[in-house]
Design a protein around this motif. Structure first.
Motif, mmCIF file in Angstrom:
data_model
loop_
_atom_site.group_PDB
_atom_site.id
_atom_site.type_symbol
_atom_site.label_atom_id
_atom_site.label_comp_id
_atom_site.label_asym_id
_atom_site.label_seq_id
_atom_site.Cartn_x
_atom_site.Cartn_y
_atom_site.Cartn_z
ATOM 1 N N ASP A 228 42.211 36.682 38.841
ATOM 2 C CA ASP A 228 42.554 35.940 40.054
ATOM 3 C C ASP A 228 43.772 35.042 39.842
ATOM 4 O OD1 ASP A 228 40.432 37.127 41.335
ATOM 5 O OD2 ASP A 228 39.048 35.471 40.956
ATOM 6 N N LYS A 229 43.803 34.321 38.727
ATOM 7 C CA LYS A 229 44.899 33.394 38.497
ATOM 8 C C LYS A 229 46.206 34.112 38.206
ATOM 9 C CE LYS A 229 42.539 29.699 39.122
ATOM 10 N NZ LYS A 229 42.820 28.826 40.290
ATOM 11 N N THR A 230 46.156 35.162 37.386
ATOM 12 C CA THR A 230 47.386 35.886 37.068
ATOM 13 C C THR A 230 47.931 36.618 38.292
ATOM 14 O OG1 THR A 230 46.549 36.191 34.823
ATOM 15 C CG2 THR A 230 48.409 37.539 35.494
ATOM 16 N N GLY A 231 47.035 37.307 39.018
ATOM 17 C CA GLY A 231 47.483 37.974 40.235
ATOM 18 C C GLY A 231 47.965 37.001 41.283
ATOM 19 N N GLY A 232 47.254 35.878 41.437
ATOM 20 C CA GLY A 232 47.696 34.872 42.397
ATOM 21 C C GLY A 232 49.034 34.274 42.029
ATOM 22 N N TYR A 233 49.250 34.042 40.738
ATOM 23 C CA TYR A 233 50.547 33.511 40.300
ATOM 24 C C TYR A 233 51.666 34.499 40.601
ATOM 25 C CZ TYR A 233 54.254 32.174 37.039
ATOM 26 O OH TYR A 233 55.469 31.842 36.479
#
Length: 422
Positions: A228-233
């Motif tokens: 979630d964090k990597t894709g969101g970034y």
């Protein structure tokens, strides 16, 4: 002469117990049986440590490539999972995503290369005119008598130019080797990231199969947070790159700067995906192209880049990354510096999603409490300083002074009063 009783007694006391060694000398201490095994074990451990250290240094490049590939696989995981959920095979979905990324990247590189080639040819053709204008300005300003032919001859026959040409000719092989090494590294990263993304469920099952059930849930939760964090970034940066590219395209098109679309794409991508210094690297190329049209245009581009960067930092970025990355700007800047110190440019790229993942994972295990309704929480100062000032004034005044202030004690509400009145 026969030995006396005292001599026999002293000899029996000095001899060690047990069998007397041949020759009548004292017995030597024997080596403990565990000491040779301990020495062999210590040498073996030292040898293993040296071998492991050597292997780690030899495989540092491969480990960094695998780390980049892992974060790239995490970034494309949402898109691959979405396509796989619609009935497409996971390997096919991963191939489609990577093919789209490579097509977009190759198209951008081709457009940028054509733009740079055209600008270089134009600058080379117009170089005599630029040189004449500079020489005329120098002659008028400093009252000199320079000519373009003399300047060209002095440059062509200078020692530093000949040395530069020789060094450049000898460095062609080094540049070619670096280019081939970079292509091989890019191929390695793409291959590992493809396997990580395509075999993501199998990799998670293999990892969880060696862990107890309680640990399996934690690993899967950490994996989900990282995705979630990597894709969101990545997606938030892509959106900001699109907005930045459109804004700079409007400015460059209004100024009449050539190759405005390609320059806008350059500014959007470089400013968003190269942390800290990406904005300045991205703005340098449009400023250079604008300078060839009109020097004042370069100044306008510089002003717009600085103003837009402030707008992005304080307005656009907090709104877009509040739900995806949710990391304080100071923490993000510190993580980029730390990542650069550890892994160079690679660490700068993956520092923010890594820290955001770690922050979100650890946040679930930190117990939080309701904050008391204290003015100091909101940045307001209490009246303790005023009370202390009032006490100092009261101590300096005479006791019979009618203006003496009555300062309330700790049990009061903290407000100063005069003559005991509220």
């Amino acid at each position: 002469m026969a030995p006396t009783d005292e001599t026999l007694l002293a000899t029996s006391d000095a001899s060690p117990p047990g069998r007397t060694p041949p020759g009548g000398g004292p017995a030597r201490a024997r080596m403990p049986g565990w000491l040779p095994r301990a020495m062999v074990l210590a040498l073996a451990l030292i040898a293993c440590f040296q071998l492991g250290s050597w292997a780690f240094h030899q495989l540092t490049g491969l480990l960094i490539n695998v780390l980049i590939a892992f974060f790239l696989a995490l970034a494309v995981e949402p898109a691959v999972s979405w396509m796989a959920g619609r009935g497409m095979r996971r390997g096919m979905a991963t191939g489609v995503v990577f093919l789209g990324v490579m097509v977009v990247g190759a198209g951008f590189v081709v457009l940028l290369s054509s733009m740079l080639a055209g600008q270089i040819v134009s600058m080379v053709e117009d170089f005599p005119e630029y040189l004449d204008s500079v020489i005329n300005w120098i002659n008028q300003t400093f009252h000199t008598d320079l000519s373009r032919v003399a300047v060209q001859d002095s440059l062509l026959h200078s020692d530093w130019l000949q040395k530069y040409v020789q060094n450049s000719a000898s460095g062609v092989l080094d540049v070619s080797g670096q280019v081939l090494g970079g292509l091989f590294r890019l191929l390695t990263i793409l291959l590992f990231s493809f396997y990580f993304a395509a075999d993501g469920p199998r990799l998670r099952r293999a990892l969880c199969s060696v862990l107890p059930p309680a640990k399996q849930a934690e690993v899967l939760r950490a994996w989900e947070i990282a995705v979630d964090k990597t894709g969101g970034y990545l997606y938030s940066r892509g959106l900001m790159a699109l907005i930045s590219g459109i804004a700079h395209y409007i400015l460059l098109e209004a100024l009449g700067v050539p190759y405005a679309p390609v320059l806008a794409v350059w500014v959007g991508l470089v400013s968003q995906f190269i942390p800290t210094i990406g904005t300045y690297l991205a703005g340098a190329l449009p400023m250079l192209i604008a300078f060839t049209v009109d020097p004042w245009y370069a100044l306008w581009v510089l002003i717009f880049v600085v103003v837009y960067q402030q707008f992005e930092n304080y307005v656009l970025q907090p709104k877009l990354t509040a739900k995806t990355v949710d990391i304080h700007p100071a923490v993000a800047f510190g993580s980029v510096i730390a990542g650069t110190a550890l892994l160079g440019a690679v660490g700068a790229l993956i520092a923010i999603p890594a820290v955001a993942t770690l922050q979100a994972f650890l946040g679930a295990y930190v117990k939080r409490y309701d904050v008391t309704d204290d003015p100091r929480v909101h940045g307001h100062r209490t009246r303790s300083g005023s009370s202390l000032l009032g006490r100092m004034r009261a101590a300096l005044r005479r006791p019979d002074d009618p203006r003496a202030e009555v300062v309330p004690g700790p049990e009061a509400d903290g407000e100063n009063t005069r003559d005991g009145s509220r």
